[in-house]
Write an enzyme that holds these catalytic residues in place. Structure first.
Site: not given
Ligand SMILES: [Zn+2]
Length: 705
Positions: A495-496, A499, A524, A637
């Site tokens: 996930h990170e 980014h 996100e 979210y």
């Molecule tokens: Zn994130």
């Protein structure tokens, strides 16, 4: 792959017969970072590493210098004569100024979270506050706004990203109240300042709130022994002190305590934290937000807040959550019934009901008994370096990239790593990322990507390539045993690092559109999409293997059990998410100066209606600080989850699945490269090749077959 440099050197050493190669081999190796920077210049790009402040004095000097430079640049705009204004010296210049401030603030953010020196961290905290206070005031500079308006009034014909910059800059001014008559604008400015102070107080009360509960051993039956024996918890012969405000303590009790009264006591304590201080503050915040929105011409604060996001208005966000709530009903009911069966069996009470303090406990029982899940046993398959190399190999392949490790000229910690990122086909330099991967005192304690230098087309026509950092807290290696990751951590790093890709692969001209500067309810989604990779057997088999015997791959049954157990409580999980999202939107559409007293009853009513009923005389809304921080944004979210599931289908329907390079390159082009330089709805449709659909999400959470 990042290790291919080593492979290349190995190849050279076998070619000793070739004199040219020999010559290259014996020449002192050029500094790879310098070579990377030289190569960037050929592409009219700039690659620079920031100079990190290492003393409190340097931090303070940076802020003062940045503010002085910002003021001077704003003065320059303010002093323009009406005949002199053009796009470059007004709108574009404002983006340049924002870039300057952003650069300093990003770097100070990272320093605040990673510096090994407490005095430097404290100085950074103060500096960030000073910078942000100063920048709020700059919105209200009359002289600057006059120059902007003078140019806007010429009704220039612009296109694409320039037009978007033009429109959104004017929108920002309008949203700050600049096009209102002076006396009304002053009221909006005053409300904004009051709100900033009230919001800070609210957050501080959340952080400071504590409630110590004392239990006997018998009352804590079922709670793991190694947790209870920890220092600070066992406080007497038969006395254990737990804190309702420490999430870890709270979850340990709610997940494991066999006695219902114990679970209830803990929950009621948490749901009353910060109540006395924060309910009155919350009333003031909501009334001021509502008043500000009305003065600016919006029906509600939720409409004001969502205007700049993908969802565009409150009604669309509410409909989205209500539809999802309805869709989840059968699955939610079935899950509660399954929990109830477990409770009947355990208590012998045929009329047992599932209360809000029960669901975590029975969800945990279900995981243990029905799915037999022990997530810890997966760690042996995830040695840190293998996971990192495997993930790098995948991202390099699907996005057409090449990562190479270089020596960082400055390291804030000894084991800091630095990598260059280039296009694998052309060799074009694209950016750099740092890795700060293990915990230490005073360091940020979650996992996150930090932007350090954002991408932007510089005034001289060269492109500034981005730099970012991954700041993580993996378990440190032990003597004779490598760092072993949990499956959760593997998912998080996928996930990170997503980014980081968003930051580095940007091609947007303006900093306000580059990298992860996309609408909050979208940012996100690409990373949430990439979490799917960590659940795919083929992906995992490409790197995960038992560190003691790498021929052993993750058993399919364990992964299947993990998936099934996750799906088994998805209805409860999302109904809870939706209860927060709907409470947030309800408060930000329905509370006005005339009904501020309704804040608490209305919050409890929404929570009880969407998820399990909250006990009377509790005030969870006073403690859910982030809901206030998000300000009508919590729905984001679930919103981003739905887009993520939709986006994942592009890979899932491709010949090579999650390894499909064509799908990856499309993502790089249509999502990462454009950022917010064009409407995100268009970018998503271009990536999907069709209109958006919620079906993949419903299917993923077990609502739709
Ligand atoms: Zn994130």
């Amino acid at each position: 792959m990042f290790w291919s440099r080593l492979a290349f050197i190995a190849l050279l050493t076998t070619l000793t017969g070739c004199s040219t190669m020999q010559k290259i081999w014996h020449r002192p190796p050029a500094d790879p970072l310098a070579a990377f920077q030289e190569r960037a210049a050929k592409y009219h790009s700039v690659v620079t590493l920031p100079t990190f402040e290492t003393t409190p004095e340097a931090v303070n000097a940076t802020v003062d210098k940045t503010i002085a430079e910002g003021n001077a640049a704003l003065d320059g705009i303010g002093q323009l004569r009406p005949t002199e204004v053009n796009f470059h010296n007004t709108f574009r210049q404002l983006d340049d100024i924002a870039y300057l401030i952003q650069g300093a603030s990003d770097r100070l953010d990272l320093i605040e979270q990673t510096s090994t020196n407490a005095a430097v961290r404290d100085a950074a905290t103060a500096a960030i506050k000073k910078l942000s206070d100063w920048s709020v005031g700059t919105d209200y500079r009359e002289d600057v706004y006059t120059a902007i308006k003078t140019y806007a009034d010429t009704q220039p014909s612009l296109e694409g990203e320039d037009q978007k910059l033009f429109d959104e800059t004017l929108r920002d001014y309008r949203r700050a109240g600049l096009d209102l008559p002076k006396d009304e604008r002053d009221i909006v400015e005053k409300l904004r300042k009051e709100l900033t102070a009230l919001e800070t107080d609210f957050e501080e009360n959340v952080t400071k709130a504590t409630n110590y509960l004392k239990f006997t051993k018998a009352e804590l039956e079922g709670v793991p022994e190694d947790f209870l024996s920890q220092e600070g918890i066992k406080t007497g012969d038969d006395e254990y002190t737990l804190k309702a405000n420490v999430t870890f303590h709270y979850i340990m009790v709610e997940d494991n305590a066999r006695r219902e009264a114990t679970r209830k006591r803990m929950l009621v304590a948490q749901y009353n934290l910060a109540r006395q201080e924060n309910i009155p503050l919350l009333q003031k915040i909501l009334v001021r937000r509502d008043e500000m929105a009305h003065r600016l011409g919006y029906a509600s604060y939720a409409d004001y807040a969502t205007e700049v996001r993908m969802v565009k208005n409150a009604a669309t966000a509410i409909t989205f959550l209500e539809d999802l709530k309805k869709g989840l009903q059968p699955k939610y009911d079935a899950e509660l019934e399954e929990f109830r069966h477990l409770k009947v069996k355990e208590t012998g009470d045929l009329d047992a009901k599932i209360n809000i303090w029960d669901w975590r406990y029975y969800a945990n029982q279900l995981k243990k008994t029905k799915y037999n899940v022990d997530a810890e046993q997966l760690r042996v398959y995830f040695p840190y370096q293998r996971v990192l190399d495997g993930m790098f190999a995948i991202y390099q392949h699907i996005f057409g990239l090449k990562f190479e490790r270089v020596e960082a000229p400055y390291k804030w910690i000894g084991d800091l790593q630095l990598y260059t990122v280039s296009d694998s086909k052309t060799g074009q330099p694209l950016g750099l990322f740092y890795l700060d991967m293990f915990p230490r005192d005073g360091k940020y304690n979650h996992f996150a990507q930090f932007g350090i230098v954002e991408g932007k087309l510089l005034p001289d026509g060269r492109y500034q390539r981005p730099v970012c950092a991954l700041v993580c807290n993996f378990p440190p290696p032990q003597p004779g045993k490598p760092s072993l990751l949990s499956h959760d951590e593997v998912e998080t790093v996928f996930h990170e690092f997503g980014h980081a890709m968003h930051t580095i692969l940007t091609q947007a001209k303006y900093s306000r559109f580059s990298g992860t500067s996309v609408p909050e309810d979208f940012v996100e989604a690409p990373s949430q999409m990439l979490e799917n990779w960590a659940w795919d057997k083929t992906v995992l088999d490409s790197f995960a293997a038992d560190y003691r015997d790498p021929s052993k791959k993750i058993p399919k049954e364990i992964l299947d059990q993990l998936k099934a157990s996750r799906l088994a409580t998805m209805g409860t999980y999302y109904r809870r998410q939706l209860s927060f999202g709907l409470m947030d939107l309800t408060l930000h559409t329905q509370i006005h100066a005339t009904n501020a007293d309704d804040v608490l009853p209305l919050s409890n009513q929404v929570l009880s209606d969407v998820s399990l009923p909250v006990p009377p005389d509790t005030a969870f809304v006073a403690y859910v600080g982030h809901i206030i921080g998000y300000g009508a944004g919590y729905y984001g979210y679930a919103w981003a989850d739905a887009i993520a599931a939709d986006m994942a289908t592009v890979f899932e329907n491709s010949p090579h699945g999650y390894f499909d390079k064509k799908a990856g390159m499309r993502m790089r082009r249509e999502i990462y490269a454009v950022g917010d330089s064009r409407d995100i709805n268009i970018s998503i449709e271009k990536f999907l090749g069709r209109p958006r659909s919620i079906q993949p999400f419903l299917k993923k959470i077990g609502v739709d077959k």
